[in-house]
Design an enzyme around this catalytic site. Sequence first.
Site, PDB file in Angstrom:
ATOM      1  N   ASP A 221       0.867  -1.163   0.000  1.00  0.00           N
ATOM      2  CA  ASP A 221       0.000   0.000   0.000  1.00  0.00           C
ATOM      3  C   ASP A 221       0.916   1.229   0.000  1.00  0.00           C
ATOM      4  OD1 ASP A 221      -2.279   1.714   0.512  1.00  0.00           O
ATOM      5  OD2 ASP A 221      -1.625   1.766   2.599  1.00  0.00           O
TER       6      ASP A 221
ATOM      7  N   ASP B 129      -0.260   5.026   0.820  1.00  0.00           N
ATOM      8  CA  ASP B 129      -0.575   6.017   1.842  1.00  0.00           C
ATOM      9  C   ASP B 129      -0.494   5.429   3.245  1.00  0.00           C
ATOM     10  OD1 ASP B 129      -1.062   7.862  -0.178  1.00  0.00           O
ATOM     11  OD2 ASP B 129      -3.176   7.329  -0.310  1.00  0.00           O
TER      12      ASP B 129
END
Length: 293
Positions: free
Chosen positions: A87, A89
């Site tokens: 991922d 963020d």
Amino acid sequence: MESLLSARIKPLPTHCRKIHSLFRPKLFLQFSRRLDKCHMEMGKCRTSFNPFAASVQPIDKLSQFNNTSPSKEVLELWRGANAVCFDVDSTVCVDEGIDELADFCGSGEAVAEWTARAMGGSVPFEDALAARLSLFNPSLSQVEEFLAKRPPRLSPGIDELVKKLKANNIDVYLISGGFRQMINPVASILGIPHENIFANQLLFGSNGEFMGFDKNEPTSRSGGKAIAVQQLRKARGYKTLVMTGDGATDLEACKPGGADLFICYAGVQLRENVAAKADWLVFSFVDIISSLD
């Protein structure tokens, strides 16, 4: 995978266009945004350092979790991985990209509240994404100015981890509910090919006005990361694939046919309902770097 790839390269209608400006890393001092605002109000200039965040403090809640030390089975899967998906963020980067962009456009607080709800899994991701964008409708010029003035801040140790994985011939991917326009610079810093990015796409009209986002991207909706991982694994034939992230959408990637292992990175945000279900909970990338030796 064919459907995933076709969705990524399908030409947009002529009334829409994408940002293709390349990010050229600049050196910026990694003060907090609040400090930056204070300095700007006082008429002070930002000093320069590098695109890596100076530090991220672990959250002292280890005692309530029993998955901070990996089991033998978890370590075997991690060390035997053929591919690792991250991922972006609050994992690869210390910020939530859409929150940063919204703040730059003057709607940071309202959008951040929606982000917290989306990452906790309390609302469908696609609803939260549309709602957040509708609060500030970023124009093309705003996005370009944002990219120039606020380069990505990377989490401590991620650069070393990616280098280690690549040295071990492990493929690295970025799978994000954020936007390609903001993730391309991150990939460039880390030396990750842009074709290894699976993310959303902001759309703009002929005059640069905001037109929404590409809903054909699997990551634009709930369960999309799981679909991306499943199709990626099927196309590339990975025997063992690992997903690393902080949110509910990352945990979803471990559905059947998806990731074999979910590592929850809580060095930026500790989402307790996600962390409790992770195969391995870490607060520093140093922990998983050292386990590769």
